[in-house]
Design a protein around this motif. Sequence first.
Motif, PDB file in Angstrom:
ATOM      1  N   ILE A   9     -37.449 -48.100  -1.645  1.00  0.00           N
ATOM      2  CA  ILE A   9     -37.576 -48.879  -0.368  1.00  0.00           C
ATOM      3  C   ILE A   9     -36.874 -50.643  -0.827  1.00  0.00           C
ATOM      4  CG2 ILE A   9     -38.615 -50.093   1.467  1.00  0.00           C
ATOM      5  CD1 ILE A   9     -40.729 -47.598   1.246  1.00  0.00           C
ATOM      6  N   ILE A  10     -35.626 -50.652  -0.500  1.00  0.00           N
ATOM      7  CA  ILE A  10     -35.273 -52.056  -0.603  1.00  0.00           C
ATOM      8  C   ILE A  10     -35.322 -53.084   0.639  1.00  0.00           C
ATOM      9  CG2 ILE A  10     -33.064 -53.457  -1.625  1.00  0.00           C
ATOM     10  CD1 ILE A  10     -32.129 -50.849  -2.710  1.00  0.00           C
ATOM     11  N   GLN A  11     -35.932 -53.999   0.366  1.00  0.00           N
ATOM     12  CA  GLN A  11     -35.983 -55.056   1.278  1.00  0.00           C
ATOM     13  C   GLN A  11     -34.448 -55.720   1.447  1.00  0.00           C
ATOM     14  OE1 GLN A  11     -37.356 -58.695   0.076  1.00  0.00           O
ATOM     15  NE2 GLN A  11     -35.658 -59.374   1.389  1.00  0.00           N
ATOM     16  N   ILE A 217     -36.464 -43.154   6.460  1.00  0.00           N
ATOM     17  CA  ILE A 217     -36.093 -43.195   4.843  1.00  0.00           C
ATOM     18  C   ILE A 217     -36.088 -41.530   4.668  1.00  0.00           C
ATOM     19  CG2 ILE A 217     -37.149 -43.855   2.735  1.00  0.00           C
ATOM     20  CD1 ILE A 217     -38.334 -46.078   4.071  1.00  0.00           C
ATOM     21  N   ALA A 218     -36.964 -40.809   4.817  1.00  0.00           N
ATOM     22  CA  ALA A 218     -36.960 -39.269   4.276  1.00  0.00           C
ATOM     23  C   ALA A 218     -35.615 -38.715   4.879  1.00  0.00           C
ATOM     24  CB  ALA A 218     -38.266 -38.406   4.956  1.00  0.00           C
ATOM     25  N   ALA A 219     -35.014 -39.268   5.880  1.00  0.00           N
ATOM     26  CA  ALA A 219     -33.859 -38.532   6.307  1.00  0.00           C
ATOM     27  C   ALA A 219     -32.455 -38.841   5.748  1.00  0.00           C
ATOM     28  CB  ALA A 219     -33.506 -38.959   8.102  1.00  0.00           C
ATOM     29  N   ARG A 332     -46.566 -49.766   2.331  1.00  0.00           N
ATOM     30  CA  ARG A 332     -47.660 -48.952   2.095  1.00  0.00           C
ATOM     31  C   ARG A 332     -47.431 -47.852   3.456  1.00  0.00           C
ATOM     32  NH1 ARG A 332     -50.674 -52.792  -0.061  1.00  0.00           N
ATOM     33  NH2 ARG A 332     -51.566 -53.869   1.873  1.00  0.00           N
ATOM     34  N   ASN A 333     -47.515 -48.386   4.659  1.00  0.00           N
ATOM     35  CA  ASN A 333     -47.265 -47.505   5.701  1.00  0.00           C
ATOM     36  C   ASN A 333     -45.862 -46.694   5.645  1.00  0.00           C
ATOM     37  OD1 ASN A 333     -49.262 -48.585   6.916  1.00  0.00           O
ATOM     38  ND2 ASN A 333     -48.350 -49.855   8.438  1.00  0.00           N
ATOM     39  N   LEU A 334     -44.747 -47.280   5.205  1.00  0.00           N
ATOM     40  CA  LEU A 334     -43.288 -46.473   5.037  1.00  0.00           C
ATOM     41  C   LEU A 334     -43.494 -45.536   3.912  1.00  0.00           C
ATOM     42  CD1 LEU A 334     -41.085 -49.664   4.820  1.00  0.00           C
ATOM     43  CD2 LEU A 334     -41.154 -47.991   6.743  1.00  0.00           C
ATOM     44  N   THR A 335     -44.381 -45.776   2.773  1.00  0.00           N
ATOM     45  CA  THR A 335     -44.276 -44.789   1.823  1.00  0.00           C
ATOM     46  C   THR A 335     -45.195 -43.859   2.263  1.00  0.00           C
ATOM     47  OG1 THR A 335     -46.286 -46.140   0.779  1.00  0.00           O
ATOM     48  CG2 THR A 335     -43.560 -46.189  -0.118  1.00  0.00           C
ATOM     49  N   GLU A 340     -45.662 -38.003   3.701  1.00  0.00           N
ATOM     50  CA  GLU A 340     -46.200 -37.200   4.922  1.00  0.00           C
ATOM     51  C   GLU A 340     -44.782 -36.245   5.255  1.00  0.00           C
ATOM     52  OE1 GLU A 340     -47.682 -37.169   9.183  1.00  0.00           O
ATOM     53  OE2 GLU A 340     -47.992 -38.960   7.848  1.00  0.00           O
ATOM     54  N   GLN A 341     -43.896 -36.909   5.212  1.00  0.00           N
ATOM     55  CA  GLN A 341     -42.757 -36.020   5.949  1.00  0.00           C
ATOM     56  C   GLN A 341     -42.229 -35.261   4.540  1.00  0.00           C
ATOM     57  OE1 GLN A 341     -41.919 -36.806   8.936  1.00  0.00           O
ATOM     58  NE2 GLN A 341     -40.150 -35.338   8.831  1.00  0.00           N
ATOM     59  N   ASN A 342     -42.382 -35.540   3.217  1.00  0.00           N
ATOM     60  CA  ASN A 342     -41.768 -34.868   2.198  1.00  0.00           C
ATOM     61  C   ASN A 342     -42.985 -33.574   1.977  1.00  0.00           C
ATOM     62  OD1 ASN A 342     -39.796 -36.454   1.698  1.00  0.00           O
ATOM     63  ND2 ASN A 342     -40.637 -37.584  -0.073  1.00  0.00           N
TER      64      ASN A 342
END
Length: 344
Positions: A9-11, A217-219, A332-335, A340-342
Motif C-alpha cells: 500500500i502506497i500513500q 487493493i485485492a482486485a 490496519r483496516n485496509l490490510t 480477509e479477501q485473500n
Amino acid sequence: MLDTLKYPIIQAPMAGGISTPALAAAVSDAGGLGFLAGGYKTAEGLAEDIQKVRQLTSSRFGVNIFVPGPSDADEDAIAAYRLKLEREAECLGTVLGNPSADDDEWNRKLNLVKAERVPFVSFTFGCPSKGIIQELQANGSFVIVTVTCVEEAKMAADAGADALCLQGIEAGGHRGTFSNGTDLQEEYGLLVLLRLVKQELGIPLIAAGGIMDGRAIAAVIAAGACAAQLGTAFLLCPESGTNPVYREALASPRFTSTRITRAFTGRRARGLVNDFMEAYDKEAPAAYPQLHHMTQGLRKTAAQNGNPEYMSLWAGQGYRLAQPLPAGELIRNLTAQLLEQNRE
Ligand SMILES: Cc1cc2nc3c(=O)[nH]c(=O)nc-3n(C[C@H](O)[C@H](O)[C@H](O)COP(=O)(O)O)c2cc1C
C-alpha cells in the motif's frame, strides 16, 4: 524494493500541502509506503519535509517530483482567460497571480533527492531521461514513473524506470499524462490499463485510481499490480494537510460528483464539481503551470473565506468511501480487508 514493503500500500504524494511529513511517516511506520509531494514546493521546503520525515520515522519513504513540460501555451488564450477571471478575483477581494511558466525547480529538486538518497523517487507529468533515471538508481533510489496509457508505459520502461504507477481515469488530482495537449488520447479505467500494460511489459506495476478499501487493493493485485497507490482515501486522515473547508466539502451533500477540468491549473485534474468548475471548465486553455499560478491566490482566498466553490477540491471518483481515520488505523483496516479477501 516494492517486495520488501510489509504491505503493498502506497500513500499517494499529494501536492498543495496535503501529504505532510506526519502522514508519510505514519503510513510508512504502519507498514505501507508514505510519500512526500515535491510539486509546487521550493527545493528548500521539500528539504525541510525530508528532514521532518526522517525525524519522525526510520522507515523508508518516497518523494514525488513534477516533470516540467514545454512552455508552448497560447499567450492570447491565457490573457483572455485572465480577463474572465479578474471580476471573480475582485469579488473575492483578491488579485490574480502572474501566469508564469516555471519548471517547479526541477534541477534543484533532482539534486536534492540525489543528495538525500531518497529511497523511492516518483515522477509525474512526464518521463525523465535515461541518464537521470540511471543517476538516481546508481545513488540507491528506486524510480517510479506515472503513466496513463500503454504508449507512456513503454516510454517509461525504455527509459529504465524500476516500476510504473498506472493512473486510471478514476483518480483524484492531476492526470499524470506526459503531454498537456488538447489532442486527447483515449483514457483508460484502471483495470483495463493494468491488463493492457501487463500484456506488454514485465516491469512491476503500481495501480492508482479509485482504490478506497482492501477489497479494491485485492482486485488490482489479482489483475497484476504489485502494489496499490491511494490518494483520496487519505484525504480525511488527521495527519493530512487537507484544509478544513475541503474536508467538509468531501462529506457535504452539496457536492455530488467529480469531473476532470483544466479550469484551476490549465492541466486536467479530477475534483469535486463546484461553481468555479461549472463556470470555467469550458473556458480554460491548456496552459500549465500558468493557470495554476494565476488562480492560486483566488483559491487561497476562497479557502480563507470558508468558500469551497472557488477552491480546487481534488478527489477521485471513490471519494464517498473516504474515512476520517488516523493513517495507521486506515492502513490496519485496509490490510485486514485485504487479508480477509485473500482468505476467501
Ligand atoms: C489531492 C490530490 C493531490 C495529488 N497530488 C499529486 C502529486 O503531487 N503528485 C502525483 O504524482 N500525484 C498526485 N495525485 C494523484 C495520485 O498520485 C493518485 O494518482 C491518485 O490519488 C489515485 O486516485 P485516488 O485519489 O482515487 O486514490 C494527487 C491526488 C489527489 C487526490
